[in-house]
Design a protein around this motif. Sequence first.
Motif, PDB file in Angstrom:
ATOM      1  N   THR A  65     -10.857 -12.211  -0.995  1.00 50.31           N
ATOM      2  CA  THR A  65     -10.820 -11.337  -2.170  1.00 50.31           C
ATOM      3  C   THR A  65     -12.222 -10.804  -2.422  1.00 50.31           C
ATOM      4  O   THR A  65     -13.187 -11.195  -1.748  1.00 50.31           O
ATOM      5  CB  THR A  65     -10.348 -12.111  -3.415  1.00 50.31           C
ATOM      6  OG1 THR A  65     -11.298 -13.158  -3.681  1.00 50.31           O
ATOM      7  CG2 THR A  65      -8.954 -12.678  -3.223  1.00 50.31           C
ATOM      8  N   PHE A  66     -12.364  -9.949  -3.425  1.00 45.11           N
ATOM      9  CA  PHE A  66     -13.673  -9.403  -3.774  1.00 45.11           C
ATOM     10  C   PHE A  66     -14.663 -10.489  -4.174  1.00 45.11           C
ATOM     11  O   PHE A  66     -15.860 -10.344  -3.979  1.00 45.11           O
ATOM     12  CB  PHE A  66     -13.556  -8.380  -4.917  1.00 45.11           C
ATOM     13  CG  PHE A  66     -12.850  -7.116  -4.504  1.00 45.11           C
ATOM     14  CD1 PHE A  66     -13.321  -6.331  -3.476  1.00 45.11           C
ATOM     15  CD2 PHE A  66     -11.700  -6.715  -5.168  1.00 45.11           C
ATOM     16  CE1 PHE A  66     -12.675  -5.170  -3.095  1.00 45.11           C
ATOM     17  CE2 PHE A  66     -11.052  -5.551  -4.809  1.00 45.11           C
ATOM     18  CZ  PHE A  66     -11.537  -4.781  -3.773  1.00 45.11           C
ATOM     19  N   ASP A  67     -14.166 -11.592  -4.726  1.00 47.02           N
ATOM     20  CA  ASP A  67     -15.076 -12.670  -5.136  1.00 47.02           C
ATOM     21  C   ASP A  67     -15.194 -13.776  -4.077  1.00 47.02           C
ATOM     22  O   ASP A  67     -15.726 -14.845  -4.339  1.00 47.02           O
ATOM     23  CB  ASP A  67     -14.667 -13.261  -6.484  1.00 47.02           C
ATOM     24  CG  ASP A  67     -13.271 -13.849  -6.494  1.00 47.02           C
ATOM     25  OD1 ASP A  67     -12.592 -13.809  -5.455  1.00 47.02           O
ATOM     26  OD2 ASP A  67     -12.861 -14.352  -7.558  1.00 47.02           O
ATOM     27  N   GLY A  68     -14.714 -13.498  -2.852  1.00 47.54           N
ATOM     28  CA  GLY A  68     -14.932 -14.411  -1.737  1.00 47.54           C
ATOM     29  C   GLY A  68     -13.894 -15.488  -1.522  1.00 47.54           C
ATOM     30  O   GLY A  68     -14.060 -16.339  -0.654  1.00 47.54           O
ATOM     31  N   GLN A  69     -12.802 -15.477  -2.285  1.00 42.65           N
ATOM     32  CA  GLN A  69     -11.756 -16.478  -2.120  1.00 42.65           C
ATOM     33  C   GLN A  69     -10.874 -16.125  -0.908  1.00 42.65           C
ATOM     34  O   GLN A  69     -10.489 -14.975  -0.735  1.00 42.65           O
ATOM     35  CB  GLN A  69     -10.875 -16.533  -3.376  1.00 42.65           C
ATOM     36  CG  GLN A  69     -11.612 -16.941  -4.627  1.00 42.65           C
ATOM     37  CD  GLN A  69     -12.161 -18.365  -4.528  1.00 42.65           C
ATOM     38  OE1 GLN A  69     -11.466 -19.261  -4.074  1.00 42.65           O
ATOM     39  NE2 GLN A  69     -13.398 -18.545  -4.937  1.00 42.65           N
ATOM     40  N   SER A  70     -10.570 -17.122  -0.086  1.00 44.09           N
ATOM     41  CA  SER A  70      -9.678 -16.905   1.056  1.00 44.09           C
ATOM     42  C   SER A  70      -8.283 -16.544   0.567  1.00 44.09           C
ATOM     43  O   SER A  70      -7.812 -17.091  -0.427  1.00 44.09           O
ATOM     44  CB  SER A  70      -9.589 -18.172   1.899  1.00 44.09           C
ATOM     45  OG  SER A  70     -10.813 -18.428   2.515  1.00 44.09           O
ATOM     46  N   VAL A  71      -7.634 -15.613   1.264  1.00 41.55           N
ATOM     47  CA  VAL A  71      -6.270 -15.217   0.925  1.00 41.55           C
ATOM     48  C   VAL A  71      -5.422 -15.193   2.193  1.00 41.55           C
ATOM     49  O   VAL A  71      -5.935 -15.093   3.303  1.00 41.55           O
ATOM     50  CB  VAL A  71      -6.211 -13.841   0.221  1.00 41.55           C
ATOM     51  CG1 VAL A  71      -6.920 -13.886  -1.108  1.00 41.55           C
ATOM     52  CG2 VAL A  71      -6.779 -12.741   1.094  1.00 41.55           C
ATOM     53  N   GLU A  72      -4.113 -15.284   1.989  1.00 40.23           N
ATOM     54  CA  GLU A  72      -3.134 -15.223   3.073  1.00 40.23           C
ATOM     55  C   GLU A  72      -2.291 -13.966   2.882  1.00 40.23           C
ATOM     56  O   GLU A  72      -1.287 -13.991   2.182  1.00 40.23           O
ATOM     57  CB  GLU A  72      -2.238 -16.460   3.045  1.00 40.23           C
ATOM     58  CG  GLU A  72      -2.947 -17.745   3.359  1.00 40.23           C
ATOM     59  CD  GLU A  72      -3.341 -17.852   4.828  1.00 40.23           C
ATOM     60  OE1 GLU A  72      -2.656 -17.266   5.690  1.00 40.23           O
ATOM     61  OE2 GLU A  72      -4.351 -18.502   5.101  1.00 40.23           O
ATOM     62  N   PRO A 100      -2.942  -3.010  -0.014  1.00 38.88           N
ATOM     63  CA  PRO A 100      -3.443  -3.166   1.354  1.00 38.88           C
ATOM     64  C   PRO A 100      -4.797  -3.884   1.363  1.00 38.88           C
ATOM     65  O   PRO A 100      -5.595  -3.739   0.436  1.00 38.88           O
ATOM     66  CB  PRO A 100      -3.583  -1.731   1.857  1.00 38.88           C
ATOM     67  CG  PRO A 100      -3.637  -0.886   0.641  1.00 38.88           C
ATOM     68  CD  PRO A 100      -2.921  -1.619  -0.446  1.00 38.88           C
ATOM     69  N   ILE A 101      -5.010  -4.673   2.410  1.00 42.22           N
ATOM     70  CA  ILE A 101      -6.292  -5.328   2.633  1.00 42.22           C
ATOM     71  C   ILE A 101      -6.602  -5.135   4.118  1.00 42.22           C
ATOM     72  O   ILE A 101      -5.729  -5.325   4.968  1.00 42.22           O
ATOM     73  CB  ILE A 101      -6.241  -6.818   2.229  1.00 42.22           C
ATOM     74  CG1 ILE A 101      -7.602  -7.479   2.363  1.00 42.22           C
ATOM     75  CG2 ILE A 101      -5.179  -7.576   2.983  1.00 42.22           C
ATOM     76  CD1 ILE A 101      -7.665  -8.881   1.736  1.00 42.22           C
ATOM     77  N   LEU A 102      -7.820  -4.700   4.437  1.00 38.12           N
ATOM     78  CA  LEU A 102      -8.136  -4.467   5.838  1.00 38.12           C
ATOM     79  C   LEU A 102      -9.627  -4.575   6.108  1.00 38.12           C
ATOM     80  O   LEU A 102     -10.456  -4.512   5.201  1.00 38.12           O
ATOM     81  CB  LEU A 102      -7.604  -3.121   6.329  1.00 38.12           C
ATOM     82  CG  LEU A 102      -8.160  -1.831   5.748  1.00 38.12           C
ATOM     83  CD1 LEU A 102      -9.370  -1.362   6.500  1.00 38.12           C
ATOM     84  CD2 LEU A 102      -7.095  -0.773   5.785  1.00 38.12           C
TER      85      LEU A 102
END
Length: 92
Positions: A16-23, A79-81
């Motif tokens: 995420t924008f604050d550095g948290q891992s996402v799935e 979307p995330i890329l």
Amino acid sequence: MAFAGDTVRFRCHFRTFDGQSVEPADVKLTIYDSNKQQIKQITLTDTNKDNGVYFYDYVLPTNQSEIIFEFSGVYNNKPILVRDSVKIQFNK
């Protein structure tokens, strides 16, 4: 710089924008030539993931001097890329 015909491992850790891992859902790896024309698209699964990092082993083409690779997915209905490129050299 990498060599034509060699195998490289593309890796992506979605955050995420604050550095948290996402799935993210619907994760894909898309390969483009230097003119942004799609060469290949691969749907990635859990077999392409190690400790939250997606990866794919790809043999570099011999007919390109550069490729662009893009990992994409959907997280929180958005979307995330990430994109990067690899310069390809035929020999030293």
